[in-house]
Design a protein around this motif. Structure first.
Motif, PDB file in Angstrom:
ATOM      1  N   ARG A   1       0.812  -1.209   0.000  1.00 33.19           N
ATOM      2  CA  ARG A   1       0.000   0.000   0.000  1.00 33.19           C
ATOM      3  C   ARG A   1       0.846   1.260   0.000  1.00 33.19           C
ATOM      4  O   ARG A   1       0.725   2.113   0.882  1.00 33.19           O
ATOM      5  CB  ARG A   1      -0.954  -0.010   1.189  1.00 33.19           C
ATOM      6  CG  ARG A   1      -1.940  -1.168   1.170  1.00 33.19           C
ATOM      7  CD  ARG A   1      -2.907  -1.087   2.320  1.00 33.19           C
ATOM      8  NE  ARG A   1      -2.263  -1.325   3.586  1.00 33.19           N
ATOM      9  CZ  ARG A   1      -2.087  -0.405   4.525  1.00 33.19           C
ATOM     10  NH1 ARG A   1      -2.481   0.844   4.325  1.00 33.19           N
ATOM     11  NH2 ARG A   1      -1.507  -0.711   5.665  1.00 33.19           N
TER      12      ARG A   1
ATOM     13  N   ARG B   1       7.091   7.978  -8.048  1.00 33.27           N
ATOM     14  CA  ARG B   1       5.778   7.494  -7.629  1.00 33.27           C
ATOM     15  C   ARG B   1       5.228   6.425  -8.563  1.00 33.27           C
ATOM     16  O   ARG B   1       4.295   5.711  -8.203  1.00 33.27           O
ATOM     17  CB  ARG B   1       4.805   8.662  -7.524  1.00 33.27           C
ATOM     18  CG  ARG B   1       5.125   9.567  -6.342  1.00 33.27           C
ATOM     19  CD  ARG B   1       3.996  10.518  -6.069  1.00 33.27           C
ATOM     20  NE  ARG B   1       3.868  11.520  -7.115  1.00 33.27           N
ATOM     21  CZ  ARG B   1       2.878  12.395  -7.177  1.00 33.27           C
ATOM     22  NH1 ARG B   1       1.907  12.363  -6.268  1.00 33.27           N
ATOM     23  NH2 ARG B   1       2.845  13.292  -8.130  1.00 33.27           N
TER      24      ARG B   1
ATOM     25  N   TRP C   1       5.775  12.099   0.026  1.00 31.96           N
ATOM     26  CA  TRP C   1       5.483  11.256  -1.127  1.00 31.96           C
ATOM     27  C   TRP C   1       4.735  12.028  -2.211  1.00 31.96           C
ATOM     28  O   TRP C   1       4.996  11.857  -3.388  1.00 31.96           O
ATOM     29  CB  TRP C   1       4.670  10.051  -0.666  1.00 31.96           C
ATOM     30  CG  TRP C   1       4.531   8.981  -1.697  1.00 31.96           C
ATOM     31  CD1 TRP C   1       3.399   8.597  -2.337  1.00 31.96           C
ATOM     32  CD2 TRP C   1       5.576   8.145  -2.210  1.00 31.96           C
ATOM     33  NE1 TRP C   1       3.669   7.573  -3.219  1.00 31.96           N
ATOM     34  CE2 TRP C   1       5.002   7.274  -3.156  1.00 31.96           C
ATOM     35  CE3 TRP C   1       6.950   8.061  -1.970  1.00 31.96           C
ATOM     36  CZ2 TRP C   1       5.740   6.318  -3.849  1.00 31.96           C
ATOM     37  CZ3 TRP C   1       7.688   7.104  -2.670  1.00 31.96           C
ATOM     38  CH2 TRP C   1       7.078   6.254  -3.593  1.00 31.96           C
ATOM     39  N   SER C   2       3.813  12.880  -1.810  1.00 30.37           N
ATOM     40  CA  SER C   2       2.997  13.589  -2.790  1.00 30.37           C
ATOM     41  C   SER C   2       3.724  14.792  -3.391  1.00 30.37           C
ATOM     42  O   SER C   2       3.804  14.930  -4.608  1.00 30.37           O
ATOM     43  CB  SER C   2       1.696  14.066  -2.133  1.00 30.37           C
ATOM     44  OG  SER C   2       0.910  14.787  -3.055  1.00 30.37           O
TER      45      SER C   2
ATOM     46  N   SER D   1       2.719   7.135   7.625  1.00 26.30           N
ATOM     47  CA  SER D   1       1.423   7.543   7.078  1.00 26.30           C
ATOM     48  C   SER D   1       1.086   8.984   7.435  1.00 26.30           C
ATOM     49  O   SER D   1       0.012   9.463   7.055  1.00 26.30           O
ATOM     50  CB  SER D   1       0.332   6.597   7.585  1.00 26.30           C
ATOM     51  OG  SER D   1       0.329   6.575   9.007  1.00 26.30           O
TER      52      SER D   1
ATOM     53  N   TYR E   1       0.523   3.765  -1.753  1.00 24.99           N
ATOM     54  CA  TYR E   1      -0.324   4.945  -1.922  1.00 24.99           C
ATOM     55  C   TYR E   1      -0.714   5.548  -0.576  1.00 24.99           C
ATOM     56  O   TYR E   1      -1.139   6.694  -0.494  1.00 24.99           O
ATOM     57  CB  TYR E   1      -1.588   4.581  -2.696  1.00 24.99           C
ATOM     58  CG  TYR E   1      -2.442   3.544  -2.004  1.00 24.99           C
ATOM     59  CD1 TYR E   1      -2.315   2.206  -2.316  1.00 24.99           C
ATOM     60  CD2 TYR E   1      -3.371   3.907  -1.027  1.00 24.99           C
ATOM     61  CE1 TYR E   1      -3.081   1.250  -1.683  1.00 24.99           C
ATOM     62  CE2 TYR E   1      -4.142   2.958  -0.391  1.00 24.99           C
ATOM     63  CZ  TYR E   1      -3.995   1.632  -0.717  1.00 24.99           C
ATOM     64  OH  TYR E   1      -4.757   0.690  -0.083  1.00 24.99           O
ATOM     65  N   SER E   2      -0.560   4.769   0.501  1.00 20.43           N
ATOM     66  CA  SER E   2      -0.936   5.261   1.827  1.00 20.43           C
ATOM     67  C   SER E   2       0.172   6.052   2.509  1.00 20.43           C
ATOM     68  O   SER E   2      -0.027   6.637   3.568  1.00 20.43           O
ATOM     69  CB  SER E   2      -1.329   4.086   2.735  1.00 20.43           C
ATOM     70  OG  SER E   2      -0.199   3.275   3.008  1.00 20.43           O
TER      71      SER E   2
ATOM     72  N   ASN F   1       7.330   3.399  -7.368  1.00 13.45           N
ATOM     73  CA  ASN F   1       7.249   3.235  -5.906  1.00 13.45           C
ATOM     74  C   ASN F   1       8.630   3.029  -5.295  1.00 13.45           C
ATOM     75  O   ASN F   1       8.866   2.078  -4.528  1.00 13.45           O
ATOM     76  CB  ASN F   1       6.329   2.065  -5.532  1.00 13.45           C
ATOM     77  CG  ASN F   1       4.868   2.436  -5.636  1.00 13.45           C
ATOM     78  OD1 ASN F   1       4.519   3.598  -5.794  1.00 13.45           O
ATOM     79  ND2 ASN F   1       4.009   1.442  -5.555  1.00 13.45           N
TER      80      ASN F   1
ATOM     81  N   TYR G   1       2.572   8.970   3.533  1.00 13.97           N
ATOM     82  CA  TYR G   1       2.667  10.427   3.493  1.00 13.97           C
ATOM     83  C   TYR G   1       4.111  10.840   3.286  1.00 13.97           C
ATOM     84  O   TYR G   1       4.417  11.769   2.541  1.00 13.97           O
ATOM     85  CB  TYR G   1       2.143  11.030   4.805  1.00 13.97           C
ATOM     86  CG  TYR G   1       2.207  12.535   4.833  1.00 13.97           C
ATOM     87  CD1 TYR G   1       3.364  13.205   5.244  1.00 13.97           C
ATOM     88  CD2 TYR G   1       1.115  13.288   4.428  1.00 13.97           C
ATOM     89  CE1 TYR G   1       3.427  14.585   5.255  1.00 13.97           C
ATOM     90  CE2 TYR G   1       1.167  14.669   4.437  1.00 13.97           C
ATOM     91  CZ  TYR G   1       2.323  15.305   4.850  1.00 13.97           C
ATOM     92  OH  TYR G   1       2.377  16.669   4.842  1.00 13.97           O
TER      93      TYR G   1
END
Length: 122
Positions: A27, A74, A53-54, A100, A29-30, A77, A32
């Motif tokens: 995961r 991203r 991450w974003s 997270s 995508y979870s 990953n 932070y």
């Protein structure tokens, strides 16, 4: 389940460079924030660098600022740590970690890799 796997450690001479990579599965995508910590023999694990991450905004410990650069991909990953102008005091096991939330402390990381050894000779 999240797995973090580091690669790229090894031996370098003082003034040289190494590049570490961390591949995240599960995961991702979870996340932070992803970070690199390091632990030298006989010392506590310490923060080295982190990246949101974003946004891709990076953060650095004073001891590595200007010499290390953290980046993330991203799509793949992965998070990488480019280490230049290495010093013998950079010798440590380097760990990839993920959180997270907007955290920096060792105890606040949610996931850890197994670590990769970096040795810098003088």
């Amino acid at each position: 389940q999240v797995h973090l796997v580091e690669s790229g450690g090894g031996l370098a001479q003082a003034g040289g460079s190494l590049r570490l990579s961390c591949a995240a599965s599960g995961r991702a995508y979870s996340f932070y924030r992803m970070a690199w910590f390091r632990q030298a023999p006989g010392k506590e694990r310490e923060f080295a660098a982190a990246i949101n991450w974003s946004s891709g905004i990076g953060y650095y410990a004073d001891s590595v600022k200007g010499r290390f650069a953290i980046s993330r991909d991203r799509v793949k990953n992965t998070v990488s740590l480019q280490m230049d102008s290495l010093k013998p005091e950079d010798t440590a096991v380097y760990y990839c970690a993920a959180a997270s939330g907007p955290r920096f402390r060792t105890d606040d990381m949610d996931y850890w890799g197994q670590g990769t050894q970096v040795t810098v000779s003088s």
